[in-house]
Scaffold this motif. Structure first.
Motif, PDB file in Angstrom:
ATOM      1  N   SER A 291       0.830  -1.201   0.000  1.00  0.00           N
ATOM      2  CA  SER A 291       0.000   0.000   0.000  1.00  0.00           C
ATOM      3  C   SER A 291       0.863   1.249   0.000  1.00  0.00           C
ATOM      4  CB  SER A 291      -0.911   0.028   1.223  1.00  0.00           C
ATOM      5  OG  SER A 291      -1.837  -1.015   1.169  1.00  0.00           O
ATOM      6  N   VAL A 292       1.885   1.270   0.826  1.00  0.00           N
ATOM      7  CA  VAL A 292       2.776   2.428   0.895  1.00  0.00           C
ATOM      8  C   VAL A 292       3.565   2.566  -0.407  1.00  0.00           C
ATOM      9  CG1 VAL A 292       4.799   3.386   2.068  1.00  0.00           C
ATOM     10  CG2 VAL A 292       2.957   2.380   3.406  1.00  0.00           C
ATOM     11  N   LEU A 293       4.054   1.448  -0.933  1.00  0.00           N
ATOM     12  CA  LEU A 293       4.852   1.474  -2.158  1.00  0.00           C
ATOM     13  C   LEU A 293       4.064   2.045  -3.323  1.00  0.00           C
ATOM     14  CD1 LEU A 293       7.434   0.686  -3.746  1.00  0.00           C
ATOM     15  CD2 LEU A 293       6.366  -1.542  -4.113  1.00  0.00           C
TER      16      LEU A 293
ATOM     17  N   LYS B 289      13.488   5.746  -0.026  1.00  0.00           N
ATOM     18  CA  LYS B 289      12.269   5.169   0.553  1.00  0.00           C
ATOM     19  C   LYS B 289      11.749   4.025  -0.307  1.00  0.00           C
ATOM     20  CE  LYS B 289      10.746   9.386   2.827  1.00  0.00           C
ATOM     21  NZ  LYS B 289       9.784  10.488   2.809  1.00  0.00           N
ATOM     22  N   LEU B 290      11.710   4.236  -1.625  1.00  0.00           N
ATOM     23  CA  LEU B 290      11.223   3.179  -2.516  1.00  0.00           C
ATOM     24  C   LEU B 290      12.123   1.947  -2.448  1.00  0.00           C
ATOM     25  CD1 LEU B 290      10.106   5.151  -5.698  1.00  0.00           C
ATOM     26  CD2 LEU B 290       8.673   4.132  -3.929  1.00  0.00           C
TER      27      LEU B 290
ATOM     28  N   GLY C  60      11.526  18.243  -5.105  1.00  0.00           N
ATOM     29  CA  GLY C  60      12.855  18.456  -4.565  1.00  0.00           C
ATOM     30  C   GLY C  60      13.387  17.359  -3.661  1.00  0.00           C
ATOM     31  N   THR C  61      12.799  16.171  -3.685  1.00  0.00           N
ATOM     32  CA  THR C  61      13.254  15.115  -2.768  1.00  0.00           C
ATOM     33  C   THR C  61      13.662  13.851  -3.526  1.00  0.00           C
ATOM     34  OG1 THR C  61      11.017  14.265  -2.486  1.00  0.00           O
ATOM     35  CG2 THR C  61      11.773  15.929  -0.904  1.00  0.00           C
ATOM     36  N   THR C  62      14.361  13.990  -4.620  1.00  0.00           N
ATOM     37  CA  THR C  62      14.690  12.850  -5.469  1.00  0.00           C
ATOM     38  C   THR C  62      15.411  11.746  -4.705  1.00  0.00           C
ATOM     39  OG1 THR C  62      14.913  14.365  -7.328  1.00  0.00           O
ATOM     40  CG2 THR C  62      15.802  12.153  -7.616  1.00  0.00           C
ATOM     41  N   LEU C  63      16.491  12.087  -4.049  1.00  0.00           N
ATOM     42  CA  LEU C  63      17.287  11.076  -3.362  1.00  0.00           C
ATOM     43  C   LEU C  63      16.519  10.445  -2.208  1.00  0.00           C
ATOM     44  CD1 LEU C  63      19.980   9.643  -3.413  1.00  0.00           C
ATOM     45  CD2 LEU C  63      20.901  11.419  -1.942  1.00  0.00           C
ATOM     46  N   ASP C  64      15.851  11.254  -1.410  1.00  0.00           N
ATOM     47  CA  ASP C  64      15.054  10.725  -0.296  1.00  0.00           C
ATOM     48  C   ASP C  64      13.959   9.791  -0.803  1.00  0.00           C
ATOM     49  OD1 ASP C  64      16.529  12.145   1.564  1.00  0.00           O
ATOM     50  OD2 ASP C  64      15.109  13.809   1.634  1.00  0.00           O
ATOM     51  N   HIS C  65      13.292  10.210  -1.860  1.00  0.00           N
ATOM     52  CA  HIS C  65      12.211   9.400  -2.432  1.00  0.00           C
ATOM     53  C   HIS C  65      12.730   8.051  -2.920  1.00  0.00           C
ATOM     54  CE1 HIS C  65       8.453   8.512  -4.441  1.00  0.00           C
ATOM     55  NE2 HIS C  65       9.106   8.306  -5.566  1.00  0.00           N
ATOM     56  N   MET C  66      13.848   8.081  -3.611  1.00  0.00           N
ATOM     57  CA  MET C  66      14.419   6.834  -4.132  1.00  0.00           C
ATOM     58  C   MET C  66      14.872   5.923  -2.997  1.00  0.00           C
ATOM     59  SD  MET C  66      14.006   6.808  -7.328  1.00  0.00           S
ATOM     60  CE  MET C  66      15.099   5.499  -7.848  1.00  0.00           C
TER      61      MET C  66
ATOM     62  N   ILE D 207      11.520  -0.313 -11.976  1.00  0.00           N
ATOM     63  CA  ILE D 207      11.706   0.927 -12.730  1.00  0.00           C
ATOM     64  C   ILE D 207      10.357   1.564 -13.053  1.00  0.00           C
ATOM     65  CG2 ILE D 207      12.482   1.860 -14.955  1.00  0.00           C
ATOM     66  CD1 ILE D 207      14.825  -0.189 -14.753  1.00  0.00           C
ATOM     67  N   GLU D 208       9.409   0.771 -13.517  1.00  0.00           N
ATOM     68  CA  GLU D 208       8.098   1.318 -13.860  1.00  0.00           C
ATOM     69  C   GLU D 208       7.360   1.816 -12.616  1.00  0.00           C
ATOM     70  OE1 GLU D 208       7.173   2.126 -16.850  1.00  0.00           O
ATOM     71  OE2 GLU D 208       9.004   1.212 -17.605  1.00  0.00           O
ATOM     72  N   THR D 209       7.547   1.141 -11.486  1.00  0.00           N
ATOM     73  CA  THR D 209       6.957   1.606 -10.226  1.00  0.00           C
ATOM     74  C   THR D 209       7.570   2.943  -9.823  1.00  0.00           C
ATOM     75  OG1 THR D 209       6.613  -0.686  -9.528  1.00  0.00           O
ATOM     76  CG2 THR D 209       6.520   0.991  -7.814  1.00  0.00           C
ATOM     77  N   ILE D 210       8.868   3.061  -9.995  1.00  0.00           N
ATOM     78  CA  ILE D 210       9.559   4.319  -9.680  1.00  0.00           C
ATOM     79  C   ILE D 210       9.054   5.427 -10.593  1.00  0.00           C
ATOM     80  CG2 ILE D 210      11.799   5.490  -9.824  1.00  0.00           C
ATOM     81  CD1 ILE D 210      13.005   2.728  -8.850  1.00  0.00           C
TER      82      ILE D 210
END
Length: 123
Positions: free
Chosen positions: A28-30, A46-47, A38-44, A67-70
């Motif tokens: 669900s979170v994913l 977390k994923l 502005g949070t590219t690195l943080d977002h990646m 990759i498609e989920t990202i």
């Protein structure tokens, strides 16, 4: 419960349900993840943590699925990056390589802001 077999079956049933709930929460979170500006690195990060959590349950995802989920979770600012990625048939070896590409793309996105000029036409 009288035998060890019954106790083990009970424990397996109990903990198996918890695994199912944990997987459901992670998924669900994913799938609801959306990148904040502005949070590219943080977002990646977390994923990637969510993908690792799934791997802890023995669920492995194909790199293309990751990759498609990202891409689905990226902000609209990365639309041109995603389009170029697919059109040029870019091949990455892992999520970390894609992360580096996205961080670099973020810096070029900041440099190339498009300015639109809108004027009212008088008659």
């Amino acid at each position: 419960m009288e035998t060890a077999k019954e106790v083990m079956k009970h424990l397996e049933t109990t903990f198996g349900k918890q695994d199912c709930l944990a997987r459901q929460r992670i998924s669900s979170v994913l799938f609801a993840s959306k990148m904040a500006d502005g949070t590219t690195l943080d977002h990646m990060m977390k994923l990637n943590k969510h993908f690792q959590d799934f791997e802890g349950f023995g669920i492995l995802f194909d790199l293309n699925f990751k990759i498609e989920t990202i891409f689905a979770s990226l902000s609209d600012a990365y639309g041109s990056f995603t389009m170029n990625y697919h059109m040029n048939k870019v091949v990455v070896k892992n999520v970390f390589e894609l992360t580096n590409m996205l961080v670099e793309a973020k810096s070029t996105l900041k440099k190339s802001k498009v300015v639109a000029l809108v004027i009212e036409k008088s008659s």
